[in-house]
Enzyme design. Structure first.
Site, PDB file in Angstrom:
ATOM      1  N   ASP A 161       0.805  -1.227   0.000  1.00  0.00           N
ATOM      2  CA  ASP A 161       0.000   0.000   0.000  1.00  0.00           C
ATOM      3  C   ASP A 161       0.837   1.275   0.000  1.00  0.00           C
ATOM      4  OD1 ASP A 161      -2.187  -1.707   0.118  1.00  0.00           O
ATOM      5  OD2 ASP A 161      -2.261  -1.649   2.306  1.00  0.00           O
ATOM      6  N   LYS A 204       1.769   2.108  -5.140  1.00  0.00           N
ATOM      7  CA  LYS A 204       2.299   1.552  -6.403  1.00  0.00           C
ATOM      8  C   LYS A 204       1.368   1.838  -7.582  1.00  0.00           C
ATOM      9  CE  LYS A 204       2.379  -2.454  -4.301  1.00  0.00           C
ATOM     10  NZ  LYS A 204       2.119  -2.044  -2.898  1.00  0.00           N
ATOM     11  N   GLY A 217      -4.542  -4.248  -3.791  1.00  0.00           N
ATOM     12  CA  GLY A 217      -5.522  -3.208  -4.104  1.00  0.00           C
ATOM     13  C   GLY A 217      -4.712  -1.988  -4.491  1.00  0.00           C
ATOM     14  N   HIS A 218      -4.677  -1.693  -5.787  1.00  0.00           N
ATOM     15  CA  HIS A 218      -3.845  -0.588  -6.270  1.00  0.00           C
ATOM     16  C   HIS A 218      -4.745   0.566  -6.702  1.00  0.00           C
ATOM     17  CE1 HIS A 218      -0.256  -3.479  -7.180  1.00  0.00           C
ATOM     18  NE2 HIS A 218      -0.631  -3.476  -5.916  1.00  0.00           N
ATOM     19  N   THR A 219      -4.577   1.703  -6.030  1.00  0.00           N
ATOM     20  CA  THR A 219      -5.489   2.832  -6.253  1.00  0.00           C
ATOM     21  C   THR A 219      -4.895   3.855  -7.215  1.00  0.00           C
ATOM     22  OG1 THR A 219      -6.087   2.514  -3.947  1.00  0.00           O
ATOM     23  CG2 THR A 219      -6.941   4.496  -5.020  1.00  0.00           C
ATOM     24  N   GLN A 243       2.022  -6.062  -3.137  1.00  0.00           N
ATOM     25  CA  GLN A 243       2.465  -6.160  -1.743  1.00  0.00           C
ATOM     26  C   GLN A 243       3.747  -5.328  -1.548  1.00  0.00           C
ATOM     27  OE1 GLN A 243       1.414  -9.548  -3.266  1.00  0.00           O
ATOM     28  NE2 GLN A 243      -0.455  -8.484  -2.759  1.00  0.00           N
ATOM     29  N   GLY A 278     -10.728  -2.997   3.422  1.00  0.00           N
ATOM     30  CA  GLY A 278     -11.300  -1.900   4.207  1.00  0.00           C
ATOM     31  C   GLY A 278     -10.826  -1.872   5.653  1.00  0.00           C
ATOM     32  N   ARG A 321      -5.502   0.477   8.639  1.00  0.00           N
ATOM     33  CA  ARG A 321      -4.077   0.117   8.580  1.00  0.00           C
ATOM     34  C   ARG A 321      -3.383   0.597   9.860  1.00  0.00           C
ATOM     35  NH1 ARG A 321      -3.746   2.637   2.627  1.00  0.00           N
ATOM     36  NH2 ARG A 321      -4.592   0.901   1.444  1.00  0.00           N
ATOM     37  N   LYS A 361       3.048  10.090  -0.227  1.00  0.00           N
ATOM     38  CA  LYS A 361       2.203  10.560   0.868  1.00  0.00           C
ATOM     39  C   LYS A 361       2.927  11.524   1.814  1.00  0.00           C
ATOM     40  CE  LYS A 361      -1.440   7.891   1.757  1.00  0.00           C
ATOM     41  NZ  LYS A 361      -2.409   6.786   1.985  1.00  0.00           N
ATOM     42  N   ASP A 413       2.392  14.550   2.008  1.00  0.00           N
ATOM     43  CA  ASP A 413       1.365  15.475   2.519  1.00  0.00           C
ATOM     44  C   ASP A 413       0.730  15.003   3.827  1.00  0.00           C
ATOM     45  OD1 ASP A 413       0.424  13.500   0.504  1.00  0.00           O
ATOM     46  OD2 ASP A 413      -1.550  14.138   1.199  1.00  0.00           O
ATOM     47  N   GLY A 450      -0.127  13.907  -2.922  1.00  0.00           N
ATOM     48  CA  GLY A 450      -1.578  13.736  -2.937  1.00  0.00           C
ATOM     49  C   GLY A 450      -1.936  12.557  -3.818  1.00  0.00           C
TER      50      GLY A 450
END
Ligand code: GDP
Ligand code: IMO
Ligand code: MG
Length: 423
Positions: free
Chosen positions: A13, A16, A40-42, A223, A301, A304, A330, A332, A414
């Site tokens: 997380d 990536k 889970g890649h956002t 991962q 969900g 973390r 991250k 920020d 961001g």
């Protein structure tokens, strides 16, 4: 051409998905090499947030081929849902998505086994995403798994049934309830039908062919290095090699053909699931980090766990991966802190100080030793140029570079594509 690799240096997380999406226009091909729907890649752009689980993060860029490599464990049900969920974005999966016939298939009983194994571990549970990752890799190594290419053969159902019989024996040992299996199987076989319509290829020929013809390939890790099956905090790890070497075995690319290794890390640390986390914060700072960073799992969900940056862990990840460029994500999120802590060493119960992730460290209570620096304590909303960053942030970057010995070439401020500052 050599293949570049992008991977996470912490417990996953790191961001990536965002970075692969940002870099993708510089490449012809993006290829996932391990993991599966546990990822889970956002990605965020044009005000929309997308979470990808198995599809590589180059999929939103036109004219970029996306390959799911042999090292991946693939759930056809999840893949179908992902593809159908993206229909409104007019993505041509026929043109842009290729799946290795040598990738391993997750079947419904793999997910049940994952749940049964976790339950049997009680409070020693790994905190698996319950997507069937461990049991599927177990079958792969045990040489009984089903592979993507198998779905094209007439005896697929026989092979499936033989494997399910084995699983049922184990599940009955764990007294696991199989009541939902028939409906899971129905959905599975419908998804397999759909799967047969995709481009199923020998992706090692595709990837090597692209490299030979001068095309640029980016391998996308899932991962993070500290969840690697060999080098992570075993047994609280995932079941694949998340490290750079995993890109060689997971795509069939020789080590001599690896170019840049982009190591990405958060300006702090997070972890989902169980296992050691020396810099974890249990106080209001940890709570504030979770809130500011919206640190809730993209796949499950779950909240973390959050903590300060850990240099011994980052140094270790850089070493095992041969990282050539660092990207810090991250930044920020640390805006809210007047002071920032950086873990430089661990103190062991006998009073000694270490900065190595040895075998023994895993079993010892390692207390972090911190260096404290002044935070920038201001918004980075206007920081669209590295030179406009607050001096405290530039000092933070310089300090990390000095300690880690690798240049930080990108700072992310961001979640949006645009909030990415290159140096
Ligand atoms: P991945 O698994 O490594 O792709 O990372 P995830 O997508 O699971 O988690 C990263 C989260 O942080 C996502 O919600 C991203 O949208 C978000 N994110 C990525 N980069 C930044 C950043 O620089 N700042 C902030 N605030 N969020 C970011
Ligand atoms: P991305 O690619 C964060 C963690 C789980 C659990 C352990 C084993 O989004 O960074 P598994 O389901 O693989 O058997 O779970 O690994 N885990 C992740 N944590 N990001 C991920 O992926 C993860 N994939 C697995 O929480 O602790
Ligand atoms: Mg993730």
């Amino acid at each position: 051409m050599k293949m570049d690799i992008l991977l996470g240096l912490q417990w996953g997380d790191e961001g990536k998905g965002k970075v692969v999406d940002v870099l993708a226009p510089q490449y012809d091909v993006v290829a996932r090499f391990q993991g599966g729907p546990n990822a889970g890649h956002t990605l965020e752009f044009d005000g929309i947030k997308h979470v990808l689980h198995q599809i590589p993060s180059g999929i939103f860029r036109e004219n970029i081929l996306n390959i799911i490599g042999n090292g991946v464990v693939l759930d056809p049900v999840v893949l179908r849902k992902e593809i159908e969920g993206l229909h409104k974005f007019n993505i041509s999966f026929k043109k842009n998505l290729f799946v290795s016939k040598k990738a391993t298939i997750i079947i419904p009983t793999h997910k049940l086994l994952d749940a049964a194994y976790e339950k049997s571990k009680g409070d020693k549970k790994i905190g698996s995403t319950l997507k069937g990752i461990g049991p599927t890799y177990q079958d792969k190594i045990g040489r009984v798994a089903l592979r993507v290419g198998d779905i094209l053969a007439p005896d697929f159902e026989d092979k499936y049934n033989a494997l399910v019989e084995k699983h049922k024996t184990i599940l009955s040992f764990y007294e696991f309830d199989l009541i939902h299996l028939p409906e899971l199987e129905k959905t599975f076989f419908e998804a397999v039908e759909f799967f047969r319509t995709l481009n199923l290829v020998d992706s090692e020929y595709e990837v090597n062919g692209y490299l030979d013809s001068g095309k640029k390939v980016l391998a996308e890790g899932a991962q993070g290095s500290l969840l690697d099956i060999d080098f992570g905090s075993y047994p609280f790890v995932t079941s694949s090699n998340t490290m750079a070497a995993g890109a060689c075995t997971g795509l069939g690319v020789a080590p001599s053909k690896i170019g840049e290794v982009f190591g990405i890390f958060k300006a702090y640390c997070t972890r989902v699931g169980s296992g050691p986390f020396p810099t974890e914060l249990f106080d209001e700072d940890g709570e504030a980090m979770r809130k500011e960073g919206n640190e809730f799992g993209s796949t499950t969900g779950r909240p973390r766990r959050c903590g300060w940056i850990d240099l011994p862990a980052l140094k270790y990840s850089i070493m095992i991966n041969g990282v050539t460029q660092l990207f810090m994500m991250k930044a920020d999120v640390l805006n809210i802190f007047e002071e920032i802590k950086i873990c430089t060493h661990y103190e062991l119960p006998d009073g000694s100080r270490v900065d190595r992730l040895t075998y023994e460290l895993n079993t010892q209570d390692a207390k972090p030793i911190y260096k404290t620096v002044r935070g920038w304590f201001t918004s980075l909303a206007e920081a669209n140029d590295y030179d406009k960053f607050p001096v405290e942030l530039r000092d933070y970057v310089s300090l990390l570079e000095d300690e880690l010995g690798v240049p930080i070439k990108m700072v992310s401020v961001g979640p949006d594509r645009k909030q990415t500052i290159l140096r």
